[in-house]
Design an enzyme around this catalytic site. Structure first.
Site, PDB file in Angstrom:
ATOM      1  N   LYS A 112      -1.341  -0.477   1.626  1.00 16.46           N
ATOM      2  CA  LYS A 112      -1.600   0.214   3.304  1.00 16.46           C
ATOM      3  C   LYS A 112      -2.189   0.488   4.286  1.00 16.46           C
ATOM      4  O   LYS A 112      -1.716   0.662   5.311  1.00 16.46           O
ATOM      5  CB  LYS A 112      -0.402   1.912   2.448  1.00 16.46           C
ATOM      6  CG  LYS A 112       0.538   1.563   2.297  1.00 16.46           C
ATOM      7  CD  LYS A 112       1.462   3.087   1.937  1.00 16.46           C
ATOM      8  CE  LYS A 112       2.618   2.531   0.758  1.00 16.46           C
ATOM      9  NZ  LYS A 112       2.203   2.965   0.348  1.00 16.46           N
TER      10      LYS A 112
HETATM   11  C1  LIG Z   1       3.689   1.202  -1.123  1.00 12.43           C
HETATM   12  C2  LIG Z   1       2.805   0.880  -2.370  1.00 12.43           C
HETATM   13  C3  LIG Z   1       3.451   0.224  -2.930  1.00 12.43           C
HETATM   14  C4  LIG Z   1       5.051  -0.710  -2.581  1.00 12.43           C
HETATM   15  O1  LIG Z   1       4.882  -0.557  -1.361  1.00 12.43           O
HETATM   16  P1  LIG Z   1       6.337  -1.002  -0.395  1.00 12.43           P
HETATM   17  O2  LIG Z   1       6.421  -1.750   1.563  1.00 12.43           O
HETATM   18  O3  LIG Z   1       7.214   0.254   0.039  1.00 12.43           O
HETATM   19  O4  LIG Z   1       7.445  -1.934  -1.205  1.00 12.43           O
HETATM   20  C5  LIG Z   1       3.368  -0.709  -4.050  1.00 12.43           C
HETATM   21  N1  LIG Z   1       2.363  -0.452  -4.318  1.00 12.43           N
HETATM   22  C6  LIG Z   1       1.263   0.094  -3.513  1.00 12.43           C
HETATM   23  C7  LIG Z   1       0.164   0.732  -4.249  1.00 12.43           C
HETATM   24  C8  LIG Z   1       1.971   1.145  -2.717  1.00 12.43           C
HETATM   25  O5  LIG Z   1       1.113   1.806  -1.712  1.00 12.43           O
END
Ligand SMILES: *Cc1c(COP(=O)(O)O)cnc(C)c1O
Length: 497
Positions: A112
């Site tokens: 993120k």
């Molecule tokens: C948020 C997140 C995901 C999922 O990603 P999306 O874009 O919501 O599909 C996968 N792995 C981690 C570690 C995340 O923080």
């Protein structure tokens, strides 16, 4: 060519990119989508050898067409800097013949950061362009990961404040420590007595509180959201798919024009949607492999054409994928409905009302490039252990889900296309589950002892994000009841009434 944005539920109102970033969500509840997906301006081989920042500019300028070159480059350079623990920003590790694109080298060691380190800069630039003079106050409820990534992104960014509410006993000790040690005066973190739903409901209520809105306007402030459906989070995610292709080309790992598959551990469907956009821009991507954990709503959707959230919610070792409503899927549904807003709105209304909807055969036919797979808890732990034993490389549980799904995909299809697996979190973020998967004997250790042990057995330094919180003082010790959230916000913002 200018790109304008409109809602997936109503094509009437078109807004610029900067307006879409400021608004976050359209007023009709739909998501902003570009009126067309721009093609890359230069052949991809010309991008080989370029830095992450240069490729970010080449991609983002095509989507955010009302930003000037100076504005966009300013945002990019402020985001992708020494906050990342590697100059290349998104390194690639080869293991068992596949490529792991590591998106966890930012401030909070999860993917993120890729979007949340640039969103604050896009947002204040957008505010300036649209003559918004108010201070932007980001308000977020978090179940753990998003809160810290948003705090790290907005901390110290002039013209913004950020307030994060989390369920007091609903996040891991490491996650809590990461948040309550957040520095900078423009940050405010509060634990709420209640669960995540209570916290989220409380935040939604604050967003819709007209009295509070008036008081904030009078004080020169307005709320905004750093939610993953913001186009300002999606566009920066397209970048790393272009980057990984250019990098593999530069290193001679693939030939110009050769297709690659990508495997994405998926929750809210933002990351894999960005891969789909990259493919539509002209990056030779073959299959988009959507990996789920035991909350396999998306797997069922790709297999049956029916989206059904009416099921038990399972808590897994990959909590950021524990989701039953994948919000960003709406952008794909809109697309395969032929950009038909009425059809999409009808399906989304059914989802709200009955918790499910079914797409037509014609729509399903357009999903041929997607492959849905899932891995259960045992398969995920087994994958972490096997990968470690085979290669010494340590996967976090989210990445392990993707890796396990990829193995099943290859067994089933015999597809030998070169493949990139998106590594979304550092194993240090989920140390206990990772170490338990490798060997049950570690269970008695404390969180920080586990981090040291992981460093030893994996031969990797403990990331700065973990080192920092080991001794960092607690700055935010605020706790409140769910009925006191508004008072807490007003106190922090200095609003008296
Ligand atoms: C948020 C997140 C995901 C999922 O990603 P999306 O874009 O919501 O599909 C996968 N792995 C981690 C570690 C995340 O923080």
């Amino acid at each position: 060519m200018e790109v304008l944005y409109s809602s997936t539920r109503n094509a009437e109102n078109k807004v610029t990119a900067s307006q879409a970033i400021l608004k976050g969500l359209s007023e009709d509840g739909g998501l902003f989508v570009p009126d067309h997906i721009p093609e890359l301006e230069c052949p991809v081989h010309e991008l080989a050898g370029k830095s992450y920042q240069d490729i970010a500019y080449e991609v983002m300028k095509l989507f955010l067409t009302d930003f000037t070159e100076d504005e966009l480059k300013g945002c990019i350079n402020r985001a992708y800097d020494s906050k990342f623990d590697t100059d290349v920003i998104a390194p690639i590790t080869q293991a068992e013949g596949t490529y792991y694109l590591e998106l966890f080298h930012g401030a909070t060691i999860a993917f993120k950061d890729m979007a949340l380190s640039i969103l604050p800069h896009l947002m204040i630039t957008a505010a300036k362009k649209n003559h918004v003079e108010n201070e932007i106050v980001i308000l977020t409820a978090t179940s753990g990961d998003t809160g810290k990534a948003a705090l790290a992104g907005f901390a110290g960014v002039e013209g913004t404040k950020i307030i994060v509410f989390y369920p007091k006993n609903g996040v891991s000790p490491i996650q809590e420590k990461q948040m309550v040690t957040q520095k900078e005066d423009n940050t405010f973190v509060v634990g709420v007595h209640g669960n995540f739903d209570d916290t989220q409901t409380g935040v939604k209520t604050l967003f819709n509180d007209r009295e509070l809105e008036q008081e904030m306007t009078a004080a020169g402030m307005q709320f905004s959201s750093a939610n993953s459906i913001n186009i300002g989070r999606l566009v920066p995610q397209v970048v790393y798919y272009v980057y990984v292709y250019a990098k593999l080309l530069e290193e001679g790992k693939i030939a110009d024009g050769e297709k690659i598959n990508v495997v994405v551990p998926t929750g809210n469907f933002g990351n894999i949607l960005a891969a789909f956009y990259a493919k539509n821009m002209g990056i030779p991507i073959g299959k988009l492999i959507c990996a789920s954990n035991e909350n396999k709503v998306l797997y069922d959707f790709f297999v049956t054409g029916k989206y059904d959230r009416n099921r038990e919610f399972v808590l897994t070792s990959s909590p950021s994928m524990d989701i039953l409503i994948s919000s960003n899927l709406e952008r794909l549904i809109y697309r395969i409905a032929g950009n038909d807003t009425a059809k999409n709105a009808e399906l989304m209304a059914a989802l709200t009302k009955t918790g499910c909807y079914e797409i037509s055969e014609q729509m399903r036919a357009q999903l041929a490039d997607f492959y849905g797979g899932y891995a259960d808890e045992e398969e995920t732990a087994g994958r972490i252990r096997d990968m470690y034993e085979n290669t010494g490389y340590v996967l976090d549980p989210h990445t392990a889900v993707a890796s396990a799904v990829y193995q099943k995909y290859v067994t089933e299809t015999k597809d030998e296309t070169k493949t990139v697996i998106v590594a979304t979190a550092s194993p240090f973020k989920f140390t206990r589950n990772v170490m338990n998967a490798i060997d049950g004997k570690y269970d008695a250790m404390s969180d920080f002892e586990l981090a040291d042990e992981l460093s030893k057995i994996g031969n990797i330094d403990v990331p700065r994000a973990i080192e920092e919180i080991r001794t960092a003082p607690v700055i935010h010790d605020n706790v409140c009841d769910k009925t006191e959230m508004k008072a807490a916000v007003k106190r922090f913002l200095g609003i008296v009434s």
